[in-house]
Scaffold this motif. Structure first.
Motif, short mmCIF file in Angstrom:
data_model
loop_
_atom_site.label_atom_id
_atom_site.label_comp_id
_atom_site.label_asym_id
_atom_site.label_seq_id
_atom_site.Cartn_x
_atom_site.Cartn_y
_atom_site.Cartn_z
N SER A 35 0.82 -1.21 0.00
CA SER A 35 0.00 0.00 0.00
C SER A 35 0.86 1.26 0.00
N TRP A 36 0.24 2.36 -0.37
CA TRP A 36 0.84 3.69 -0.24
C TRP A 36 -0.05 4.54 0.66
N VAL A 37 0.60 5.25 1.56
CA VAL A 37 -0.08 6.18 2.47
C VAL A 37 0.71 7.49 2.42
N ARG A 38 0.02 8.61 2.49
CA ARG A 38 0.75 9.88 2.52
C ARG A 38 0.37 10.69 3.74
N GLN A 39 1.27 11.60 4.10
CA GLN A 39 1.04 12.48 5.24
C GLN A 39 1.38 13.90 4.82
N THR A 40 0.42 14.78 4.95
CA THR A 40 0.61 16.17 4.55
C THR A 40 1.48 16.90 5.56
N PRO A 41 1.97 18.08 5.20
CA PRO A 41 2.76 18.86 6.16
C PRO A 41 1.97 19.18 7.42
N ILE A 48 -3.72 6.07 0.12
CA ILE A 48 -3.74 6.30 -1.33
C ILE A 48 -4.33 5.12 -2.07
N GLY A 49 -3.84 3.92 -1.74
CA GLY A 49 -4.32 2.74 -2.43
C GLY A 49 -3.45 1.54 -2.14
N ASP A 50 -3.86 0.39 -2.67
CA ASP A 50 -3.08 -0.81 -2.47
C ASP A 50 -3.11 -1.69 -3.71
N TYR A 60 -8.08 2.16 -4.85
CA TYR A 60 -7.61 3.54 -4.71
C TYR A 60 -8.58 4.37 -3.90
N ALA A 61 -8.03 5.41 -3.27
CA ALA A 61 -8.90 6.43 -2.70
C ALA A 61 -9.62 7.10 -3.87
N PRO A 62 -10.95 7.23 -3.77
CA PRO A 62 -11.72 7.78 -4.90
C PRO A 62 -11.21 9.13 -5.39
N SER A 63 -10.74 9.95 -4.47
CA SER A 63 -10.29 11.30 -4.87
C SER A 63 -8.99 11.27 -5.66
N LEU A 64 -8.29 10.13 -5.67
CA LEU A 64 -6.98 10.06 -6.30
C LEU A 64 -6.95 9.10 -7.49
N LYS A 65 -7.97 8.27 -7.64
CA LYS A 65 -7.84 7.18 -8.60
C LYS A 65 -7.69 7.61 -10.06
N ASN A 66 -8.08 8.81 -10.37
CA ASN A 66 -7.93 9.26 -11.77
C ASN A 66 -6.54 9.79 -12.07
N ARG A 67 -5.74 10.04 -11.03
CA ARG A 67 -4.42 10.64 -11.25
C ARG A 67 -3.27 9.76 -10.77
N PHE A 68 -3.55 8.82 -9.86
CA PHE A 68 -2.49 8.01 -9.28
C PHE A 68 -2.65 6.55 -9.73
N ASP B 91 2.60 11.62 18.31
CA ASP B 91 1.25 11.73 17.77
C ASP B 91 0.69 10.32 17.65
N TYR B 92 -0.58 10.19 17.99
CA TYR B 92 -1.23 8.88 17.94
C TYR B 92 -2.41 8.96 16.97
N TYR B 93 -2.43 8.01 16.04
CA TYR B 93 -3.48 7.98 15.02
C TYR B 93 -4.24 6.65 15.09
N CYS B 94 -5.54 6.74 14.88
CA CYS B 94 -6.30 5.51 14.69
C CYS B 94 -6.73 5.44 13.23
N GLU B 95 -6.99 4.24 12.78
CA GLU B 95 -7.31 4.00 11.38
C GLU B 95 -8.33 2.88 11.27
N GLN B 96 -9.32 3.08 10.41
CA GLN B 96 -10.28 2.00 10.18
C GLN B 96 -9.91 1.27 8.90
N TYR B 97 -9.95 -0.04 8.97
CA TYR B 97 -9.70 -0.84 7.76
C TYR B 97 -10.87 -1.79 7.51
N PHE B 98 -12.05 -1.34 7.91
CA PHE B 98 -13.26 -2.13 7.73
C PHE B 98 -13.74 -2.09 6.29
N VAL B 99 -13.71 -0.91 5.71
CA VAL B 99 -14.14 -0.75 4.33
C VAL B 99 -13.22 0.22 3.61
N TYR B 100 -13.20 0.09 2.28
CA TYR B 100 -12.51 1.08 1.47
C TYR B 100 -13.42 2.30 1.27
#
Lengths: 116, 113
Positions: A35-41, A48-50, A60-68, B91-100
Motif C-alpha cells: 500500500s501507499w499512504v501519505r502524510q501532509t505537512p 492512497i491505495g493498495d 484507490y482512494a476515490p479522490s486520487l484514482k484518476n491521477r495516481f 502523535d497517535y493515530y487511529c485507522e479503520q480498515y473495515f471498508v474502502y
C-alpha cells in the motif's frame, strides 16, 4: 530485517508527473499486498491505495484514482506510485507500507513538494 | 466514507500518569462474521515514521509495551497509556480498515508536562 526504501520524490511543478519507487527487502515481496499512504505537512494521514501480491488488482482512494496508479515488479521487489497532473495539495511525505488495512511496516517516507 | 474522529487533539500529562485517547467512527467497525473490530492505532514520534501499536482494536503489535491498551468495539474506541513515559511523546493515530477507502483520524498529540 524488513526494509522498505522509497525514492523518487522532490520538487515538482503543478501539472507534472512523478513516479515514486519503493524497494523492499527482508521478506518475500511477491507474497504480500502493498500500500501507499501519505502524510501532509499538516500531519493529515491519507490512504492512497493498495495492490494485490501478484499485481492483478488495485484499490484507490476515490479522490486520487484518476491521477495516481500503483504498480509493482515482483522480480525487482519494487512497488511504484505513478502520480500525474500533480497539484499543490499533493505535497506530502509518501510512505510505502506492507499489508492491506493494518500496516505492519512502513518505509522511511519520501517527500514530494508541488510548487512552481 | 467512514469518518474517524479523534479526541482530544492534544493532551499534556506528567510522567507516570495515565492518559486515555478517544477514537470514534461514523459507522460500526465490527464484522459480525468474525467478531473483529477493524481498527488500528499507530504511534508517530517526532521526526519518525508511524509505527504500529494496536490491531483489531485490542491486540498489541509485537514489541509494544503492555502499558499501551486498546479497547472498545463498534464505533467507540480508546487507547489507554498507563504510567506514561517521556518516550511516549508522540502523535497517535487511529485507522479503520473495515471498508474502502481506508481512513485515518486526525491524530492526538501527546505532550509531557
Amino acid at each position: 530485517e524488513v526494509q522498505l526504501v522509497e525514492s523518487g520524490g522532490g520538487l515538482v511543478q503543478p501539472g507534472a508527473s512523478l513516479k515514486l519507487s519503493c524497494v523492499a527487502s527482508g521478506f518475500t515481496f511477491s507474497d504480500y499486498w502493498m500500500s501507499w499512504v501519505r502524510q501532509t505537512p499538516g500531519k493529515t494521514m491519507e490512504w492512497i491505495g493498495d495492490i494485490k501480491y501478484d499485481g492483478s488488482y488495485t484499490n484507490y482512494a476515490p479522490s486520487l484514482k484518476n491521477r495516481f496508479t500503483i504498480s509493482r515488479d515482483n522480480a525487482k521487489s519494487t512497488l511504484y506510485l505513478q502520480m500525474s497532473n500533480v497539484r499543490s495539495e499533493d505535497t506530502a511525505t509518501y510512505y510505502c507500507t506492507i499489508g492491506v488495512g493494518y500496516f505492519d511496516y512502513w518505509g522511511q517516507g519520501v517527500m514530494v513538494t508541488v510548487s512552481s | 466514507d467512514i469518518a474517524i474522529t479523534q479526541s482530544p487533539s492534544s493532551v499534556a500529562v506528567s510522567v507516570g500518569e495515565t492518559v486515555t485517547l478517544s477514537c470514534k467512527s461514523s459507522q460500526s467497525l465490527l464484522y459480525s462474521e468474525n467478531n473483529k473490530d477493524y481498527l488500528g492505532w499507530y504511534q508517530q514520534k517526532p521526526g519518525q515514521t508511524p509505527k504500529p501499536l494496536i490491531y483489531w482494536a485490542t491486540n498489541r503489535h509485537t514489541g509494544v509495551p503492555d502499558r499501551f491498551t486498546g479497547s472498545g468495539s463498534g464505533t467507540d474506541f480508546t487507547l489507554i497509556i498507563s504510567s506514561v513515559q517521556a518516550e511516549d511523546l508522540a502523535d497517535y493515530y487511529c485507522e479503520q480498515y473495515f471498508v474502502y477507502p481506508l481512513t485515518f483520524g486526525s491524530g492526538t498529540k501527546l505532550e509531557i508536562k
